[in-house]
Design an enzyme around this catalytic site. Structure first.
Site, PDB file in Angstrom:
ATOM      1  N   SER A 177     -16.689  74.000 -75.145  1.00 54.60           N
ATOM      2  CA  SER A 177     -17.869  74.127 -75.212  1.00 54.60           C
ATOM      3  C   SER A 177     -18.420  75.098 -76.211  1.00 54.60           C
ATOM      4  CB  SER A 177     -17.955  74.467 -73.909  1.00 54.60           C
ATOM      5  OG  SER A 177     -19.409  75.173 -73.608  1.00 54.60           O
ATOM      6  N   TYR A 193     -13.944  79.291 -67.204  1.00 53.57           N
ATOM      7  CA  TYR A 193     -14.716  78.219 -68.023  1.00 53.57           C
ATOM      8  C   TYR A 193     -14.840  78.616 -69.691  1.00 53.57           C
ATOM      9  CZ  TYR A 193     -16.787  74.005 -69.610  1.00 53.57           C
ATOM     10  OH  TYR A 193     -17.186  72.691 -70.372  1.00 53.57           O
TER      11      TYR A 193
HETATM   12  N1  LIG Z   1     -21.628  68.130 -69.950  1.00 52.53           N
HETATM   13  C1  LIG Z   1     -21.903  68.708 -70.296  1.00 52.53           C
HETATM   14  O1  LIG Z   1     -22.994  69.889 -70.512  1.00 52.53           O
HETATM   15  C2  LIG Z   1     -20.848  69.913 -71.593  1.00 52.53           C
HETATM   16  C3  LIG Z   1     -20.886  71.420 -72.316  1.00 52.53           C
HETATM   17  C4  LIG Z   1     -20.144  71.624 -72.535  1.00 52.53           C
HETATM   18  C5  LIG Z   1     -18.389  71.059 -72.850  1.00 52.53           C
HETATM   19  N2  LIG Z   1     -18.634  69.678 -72.173  1.00 52.53           N
HETATM   20  C6  LIG Z   1     -17.220  68.937 -72.114  1.00 52.53           C
HETATM   21  O2  LIG Z   1     -17.314  67.883 -71.951  1.00 52.53           O
HETATM   22  C7  LIG Z   1     -15.775  67.266 -71.256  1.00 52.53           C
HETATM   23  C8  LIG Z   1     -16.415  65.894 -70.436  1.00 52.53           C
HETATM   24  O3  LIG Z   1     -16.996  66.568 -69.438  1.00 52.53           O
HETATM   25  P1  LIG Z   1     -18.573  65.846 -68.640  1.00 52.53           P
HETATM   26  O4  LIG Z   1     -19.731  66.430 -68.721  1.00 52.53           O
HETATM   27  O5  LIG Z   1     -18.573  64.424 -69.181  1.00 52.53           O
HETATM   28  O6  LIG Z   1     -17.577  65.746 -67.387  1.00 52.53           O
HETATM   29  P2  LIG Z   1     -17.745  64.855 -66.189  1.00 52.53           P
HETATM   30  O7  LIG Z   1     -18.666  63.622 -66.138  1.00 52.53           O
HETATM   31  O8  LIG Z   1     -16.714  65.780 -64.697  1.00 52.53           O
HETATM   32  O9  LIG Z   1     -16.049  63.954 -66.365  1.00 52.53           O
HETATM   33  C9  LIG Z   1     -14.591  64.924 -66.480  1.00 52.53           C
HETATM   34  C10 LIG Z   1     -13.869  64.525 -66.942  1.00 52.53           C
HETATM   35  O10 LIG Z   1     -12.896  64.745 -67.000  1.00 52.53           O
HETATM   36  C11 LIG Z   1     -11.257  64.298 -65.985  1.00 52.53           C
HETATM   37  N3  LIG Z   1     -10.835  64.579 -65.009  1.00 52.53           N
HETATM   38  C12 LIG Z   1     -11.176  65.887 -64.448  1.00 52.53           C
HETATM   39  N4  LIG Z   1      -9.685  66.515 -63.910  1.00 52.53           N
HETATM   40  C13 LIG Z   1      -8.943  66.620 -64.759  1.00 52.53           C
HETATM   41  C14 LIG Z   1      -7.381  66.516 -64.699  1.00 52.53           C
HETATM   42  N5  LIG Z   1      -6.440  67.204 -63.830  1.00 52.53           N
HETATM   43  N6  LIG Z   1      -6.276  65.158 -65.614  1.00 52.53           N
HETATM   44  C15 LIG Z   1      -7.472  64.359 -65.978  1.00 52.53           C
HETATM   45  N7  LIG Z   1      -8.553  64.082 -66.342  1.00 52.53           N
HETATM   46  C16 LIG Z   1      -9.211  64.569 -64.996  1.00 52.53           C
HETATM   47  C17 LIG Z   1     -12.588  64.110 -64.620  1.00 52.53           C
HETATM   48  O11 LIG Z   1     -11.493  62.295 -64.314  1.00 52.53           O
HETATM   49  P3  LIG Z   1     -12.007  62.551 -62.269  1.00 52.53           P
HETATM   50  O12 LIG Z   1     -13.172  61.968 -61.933  1.00 52.53           O
HETATM   51  O13 LIG Z   1     -11.000  62.289 -61.635  1.00 52.53           O
HETATM   52  O14 LIG Z   1     -12.632  63.934 -61.613  1.00 52.53           O
HETATM   53  C18 LIG Z   1     -13.654  62.984 -65.558  1.00 52.53           C
HETATM   54  O15 LIG Z   1     -13.019  61.720 -66.055  1.00 52.53           O
HETATM   55  C19 LIG Z   1     -15.116  68.496 -70.777  1.00 52.53           C
HETATM   56  O16 LIG Z   1     -13.914  68.909 -71.630  1.00 52.53           O
HETATM   57  C20 LIG Z   1     -16.613  69.304 -70.305  1.00 52.53           C
HETATM   58  O17 LIG Z   1     -15.515  70.556 -70.594  1.00 52.53           O
HETATM   59  C21 LIG Z   1     -19.642  69.184 -71.150  1.00 52.53           C
END
Ligand SMILES: NC(=O)c1ccc[n+]([C@@H]2O[C@H](COP(=O)([O-])OP(=O)(O)OC[C@H]3O[C@@H](n4cnc5c(N)ncnc54)[C@H](OP(=O)(O)O)[C@@H]3O)[C@@H](O)[C@H]2O)c1
Length: 271
Positions: A177, A193
């Site tokens: 991020s 974070y």
């Molecule tokens: N969305 C944004 O605006 C944004 C911006 C910058 C960076 N990111 C990054 O993008 C990535 C994906 O984010 P997202 O927005 O798709 O988030 P999300 O919808 O909350 O999905 C998060 C994913 O991570 C999995 N996860 C969480 N804890 C875990 C663990 N201990 N072991 C294995 N899997 C785990 C979750 O599984 P469960 O369903 O089992 O919880 C889910 O599949 C992350 O690294 C996040 O920091 C997102």
């Protein structure tokens, strides 16, 4: 001169003709199989492993890579509940993985055996609730965020390196991020974070240096602000838009791009 009747001569030339055309035909078949063999080196035949692929950005990565013809391995903490991921395609493999659990990481590595992986995407991640002041920091919550976002990708990459070495792609991506950028805008809290993503970025930079002699390309990519459970409904991008950008960045990566901090839009970000 060999005593041979005109009839035997005719028979011999006919056999020779058949032999010649059989050889020519075999050569054509072999040329076709060679073309088939080189096709198997296409991007469309490659394997991607995505962590946290049951929802959000990970699920969309699985969808788009599968649609492009890649073999997709998408991990989920609870594979039985990963219905959306399984509906991406019958051939999508969904092994269990909790990136905070070394035993779970070992089990994934064992399950994979010698299977080559061309591209690893460390995508799984958690937010920290946005703690905006020092007073609100909770040690346990902070440790969990570090465990998932920073230490998890290190353990997964370490365990899967033999599979990545066996692959032809040699690309390792971590979804980071811009909030982990120390030179960026750091005005609004998110202590845990931000720390976890800054640590992840440092890992990717160190990894790029260590694996450069083996021609690996290792990069952290910021996905933009994306409408997922983490990003919320007011985010700027749909998962489709973000992932289309991420895939384009990955597809264009060259050796000299390793160890740089990328955004989904193809720009480089400052550390
Ligand atoms: N969305 C944004 O605006 C944004 C911006 C910058 C960076 N990111 C990054 O993008 C990535 C994906 O984010 P997202 O927005 O798709 O988030 P999300 O919808 O909350 O999905 C998060 C994913 O991570 C999995 N996860 C969480 N804890 C875990 C663990 N201990 N072991 C294995 N899997 C785990 C979750 O599984 P469960 O369903 O089992 O919880 C889910 O599949 C992350 O690294 C996040 O920091 C997102």
């Amino acid at each position: 001169m060999l005593p041979i009747s005109p009839r035997a001569w005719l028979l011999l030339t006919a056999v020779a003709g058949t032999l010649a055309s059989t050889v020519a035909c075999a050569a054509r078949v072999s040329a076709r199989s060679d073309a088939g063999a080189s096709k198997s080196l296409d991007d469309s035949k490659r394997t991607v492993l995505i962590t946290g692929a049951n929802r959000g950005i990970g699920l969309e990565l699985a969808r788009q890579y599968h649609a492009a013809g890649w073999k997709v391995i998408g991990t989920a903490r609870e594979p039985d509940a990963a219905k959306d991921l399984k509906s991406v395609g019958e051939d999508v493999l969904v092994p269990a993985l909790d990136v905070t659990d070394p035993e779970s990481v070992r089990a994934l590595s064992k399950w994979l055996e010698q299977r080559p992986i061309d591209l690893l995407v460390n995508n799984a991640g958690v937010g920290d609730g946005g703690e905006s002041s020092l007073a609100k920091i909770d040690a346990q919550k902070l440790a969990h965020v570090m465990q998932v976002n920073a230490i998890g990708p290190m353990l997964v990459t370490q365990a899967l390196l033999p599979n990545l070495r066996a692959g032809k792609g040699r690309v390792i991506v971590s979804i980071t991020s811009v909030l982990g950028s120390i030179e960026g805008d750091t005005d609004d809290g998110y202590y845990g974070y931000r720390e976890s993503k800054a640590a992840l970025n440092m890992f990717m930079r160190s990894l790029a240096a260590e694996l450069r002699p083996e021609k690996f390309v290792c990069v952290p990519i910021h996905p933009g602000w994306v409408k997922t459970d983490m990003g919320g409904p007011n985010a700027q991008l749909t998962p489709e838009q973000s992932v289309a950008g991420i895939r384009k960045v990955i597809a264009g990566l060259k050796a000299g791009d390793s160890g740089k901090f990328w955004s989904y839009d193809g720009s480089n970000l400052s550390w």
